[in-house]
Design a protein around this motif. Structure first.
Motif, PDB file in Angstrom:
ATOM      1  N   MET A 236     -60.364  52.061  61.575  1.00 11.16           N
ATOM      2  CA  MET A 236     -61.806  51.992  61.670  1.00 11.16           C
ATOM      3  C   MET A 236     -62.320  50.953  60.671  1.00 11.16           C
ATOM      4  O   MET A 236     -61.940  50.951  59.507  1.00 11.16           O
ATOM      5  N   GLU A 237     -63.172  50.110  61.106  1.00  5.32           N
ATOM      6  CA  GLU A 237     -63.731  49.057  60.265  1.00  5.32           C
ATOM      7  C   GLU A 237     -64.749  49.636  59.294  1.00  5.32           C
ATOM      8  O   GLU A 237     -65.531  50.506  59.626  1.00  5.32           O
ATOM      9  N   CYS A 238     -64.721  49.149  58.059  1.00  2.00           N
ATOM     10  CA  CYS A 238     -65.675  49.589  57.045  1.00  2.00           C
ATOM     11  C   CYS A 238     -66.849  48.621  57.029  1.00  2.00           C
ATOM     12  O   CYS A 238     -66.671  47.448  56.706  1.00  2.00           O
ATOM     13  N   PRO A 239     -68.053  49.083  57.376  1.00  2.00           N
ATOM     14  CA  PRO A 239     -69.211  48.194  57.346  1.00  2.00           C
ATOM     15  C   PRO A 239     -69.431  47.641  55.946  1.00  2.00           C
ATOM     16  O   PRO A 239     -69.194  48.321  54.943  1.00  2.00           O
ATOM     17  N   TRP A 240     -69.878  46.400  55.869  1.00  2.00           N
ATOM     18  CA  TRP A 240     -70.073  45.720  54.596  1.00  2.00           C
ATOM     19  C   TRP A 240     -70.955  46.516  53.648  1.00  2.00           C
ATOM     20  O   TRP A 240     -70.662  46.642  52.474  1.00  2.00           O
ATOM     21  N   GLY A 241     -72.050  47.081  54.128  1.00  2.00           N
ATOM     22  CA  GLY A 241     -72.959  47.823  53.266  1.00  2.00           C
ATOM     23  C   GLY A 241     -72.288  49.008  52.598  1.00  2.00           C
ATOM     24  O   GLY A 241     -72.501  49.278  51.417  1.00  2.00           O
ATOM     25  N   VAL A 242     -71.433  49.735  53.319  1.00  2.00           N
ATOM     26  CA  VAL A 242     -70.737  50.877  52.744  1.00  2.00           C
ATOM     27  C   VAL A 242     -69.740  50.401  51.694  1.00  2.00           C
ATOM     28  O   VAL A 242     -69.604  51.002  50.634  1.00  2.00           O
ATOM     29  N   MET A 243     -69.065  49.315  51.969  1.00  2.00           N
ATOM     30  CA  MET A 243     -68.119  48.775  51.001  1.00  2.00           C
ATOM     31  C   MET A 243     -68.851  48.355  49.727  1.00  2.00           C
ATOM     32  O   MET A 243     -68.392  48.625  48.618  1.00  2.00           O
ATOM     33  N   ARG A 244     -69.994  47.714  49.886  1.00  2.00           N
ATOM     34  CA  ARG A 244     -70.801  47.324  48.727  1.00  2.00           C
ATOM     35  C   ARG A 244     -71.189  48.533  47.899  1.00  2.00           C
ATOM     36  O   ARG A 244     -71.096  48.532  46.672  1.00  2.00           O
ATOM     37  N   LEU A 245     -71.645  49.585  48.554  1.00  2.00           N
ATOM     38  CA  LEU A 245     -72.039  50.795  47.845  1.00  2.00           C
ATOM     39  C   LEU A 245     -70.838  51.445  47.161  1.00  2.00           C
ATOM     40  O   LEU A 245     -70.945  51.905  46.023  1.00  2.00           O
ATOM     41  N   ALA A 246     -69.706  51.478  47.829  1.00  2.00           N
ATOM     42  CA  ALA A 246     -68.500  52.045  47.225  1.00  2.00           C
ATOM     43  C   ALA A 246     -68.113  51.276  45.968  1.00  2.00           C
ATOM     44  O   ALA A 246     -67.700  51.873  44.966  1.00  2.00           O
ATOM     45  N   GLN A 247     -68.248  49.960  45.988  1.00  2.00           N
ATOM     46  CA  GLN A 247     -67.939  49.156  44.813  1.00  2.00           C
ATOM     47  C   GLN A 247     -68.886  49.461  43.656  1.00  2.00           C
ATOM     48  O   GLN A 247     -68.547  49.254  42.495  1.00  2.00           O
ATOM     49  N   LEU A 248     -70.070  49.970  43.962  1.00  2.00           N
ATOM     50  CA  LEU A 248     -71.042  50.358  42.940  1.00  2.00           C
ATOM     51  C   LEU A 248     -70.919  51.841  42.579  1.00  2.00           C
ATOM     52  O   LEU A 248     -71.762  52.384  41.879  1.00  2.00           O
ATOM     53  N   ASN A 249     -69.862  52.497  43.094  1.00  2.00           N
ATOM     54  CA  ASN A 249     -69.630  53.935  42.883  1.00  2.00           C
ATOM     55  C   ASN A 249     -70.755  54.797  43.436  1.00  2.00           C
ATOM     56  O   ASN A 249     -71.117  55.829  42.861  1.00  2.00           O
ATOM     57  N   ILE A 250     -71.309  54.365  44.559  1.00  2.00           N
ATOM     58  CA  ILE A 250     -72.352  55.119  45.250  1.00  2.00           C
ATOM     59  C   ILE A 250     -71.739  55.629  46.560  1.00  2.00           C
ATOM     60  O   ILE A 250     -71.372  54.830  47.422  1.00  2.00           O
ATOM     61  N   PRO A 251     -71.582  56.945  46.712  1.00  2.00           N
ATOM     62  CA  PRO A 251     -71.016  57.464  47.961  1.00  2.00           C
ATOM     63  C   PRO A 251     -71.954  57.170  49.127  1.00  2.00           C
ATOM     64  O   PRO A 251     -73.173  57.286  48.987  1.00  2.00           O
ATOM     65  N   ALA A 252     -71.386  56.775  50.268  1.00  2.00           N
ATOM     66  CA  ALA A 252     -72.237  56.370  51.394  1.00  2.00           C
ATOM     67  C   ALA A 252     -71.569  56.648  52.734  1.00  2.00           C
ATOM     68  O   ALA A 252     -70.351  56.680  52.843  1.00  2.00           O
ATOM     69  N   VAL A 253     -72.416  56.840  53.722  1.00  2.00           N
ATOM     70  CA  VAL A 253     -72.013  56.949  55.122  1.00  2.00           C
ATOM     71  C   VAL A 253     -72.848  55.927  55.879  1.00  2.00           C
ATOM     72  O   VAL A 253     -74.070  55.889  55.720  1.00  2.00           O
ATOM     73  N   ALA A 254     -72.206  55.113  56.674  1.00  2.00           N
ATOM     74  CA  ALA A 254     -72.933  54.101  57.436  1.00  2.00           C
ATOM     75  C   ALA A 254     -73.266  54.628  58.825  1.00  2.00           C
ATOM     76  O   ALA A 254     -72.427  55.219  59.496  1.00  2.00           O
ATOM     77  N   LEU A 255     -74.502  54.418  59.214  1.00  2.00           N
ATOM     78  CA  LEU A 255     -74.922  54.772  60.569  1.00  2.00           C
ATOM     79  C   LEU A 255     -74.639  53.606  61.496  1.00  2.00           C
ATOM     80  O   LEU A 255     -74.581  52.459  61.066  1.00  2.00           O
ATOM     81  N   LEU A 256     -74.496  53.908  62.751  1.00  2.00           N
ATOM     82  CA  LEU A 256     -74.441  52.864  63.764  1.00  2.00           C
ATOM     83  C   LEU A 256     -75.839  52.777  64.342  1.00  2.00           C
ATOM     84  O   LEU A 256     -76.236  53.601  65.152  1.00  2.00           O
TER      85      LEU A 256
END
Length: 94
Positions: A1-21
């Motif tokens: 499954m591809e990781c959307p850029w926004g979620v990856m950015r948030l993960a790098q900032l230690n912010i847990p995230a779920v990306a919507l479609l």
């Protein structure tokens, strides 16, 4: 499954995230978010994003604490700098 850029950015900032479609939660995302507290919604600032925020918040509130970050019309979460993302989410998550 591809990781959307926004979620990856948030993960790098230690912010847990779920990306919507788009503006919809999948059934799996809905079930997962019902078990997490708090949930912070930050969708696009356009009309569709604002309406989806209200709809998703209403669906999750019976199960968990939900906060919203409302962006100005025409602004998307990806438009925010890393510093701005950390700043607006830190208040709710940390």
């Amino acid at each position: 499954m591809e990781c959307p850029w926004g979620v990856m950015r948030l993960a790098q900032l230690n912010i847990p995230a779920v990306a919507l479609l788009g503006i919809h939660l999948s059934a799996v995302q809905n079930d997962l978010l019902k078990k997490v507290s708090p949930v912070v919604l930050m969708l696009d600032g356009d009309r569709a994003g604002q309406e989806a925020t209200v709809r998703i918040r209403s669906a999750l509130e019976p199960y968990t604490k939900v906060y919203t970050i409302t962006l100005p019309s025409g602004l998307d979460p990806d438009d925010l700098s890393d510093e701005a993302l950390s700043s607006v989410t830190r208040h709710f998550l940390f």
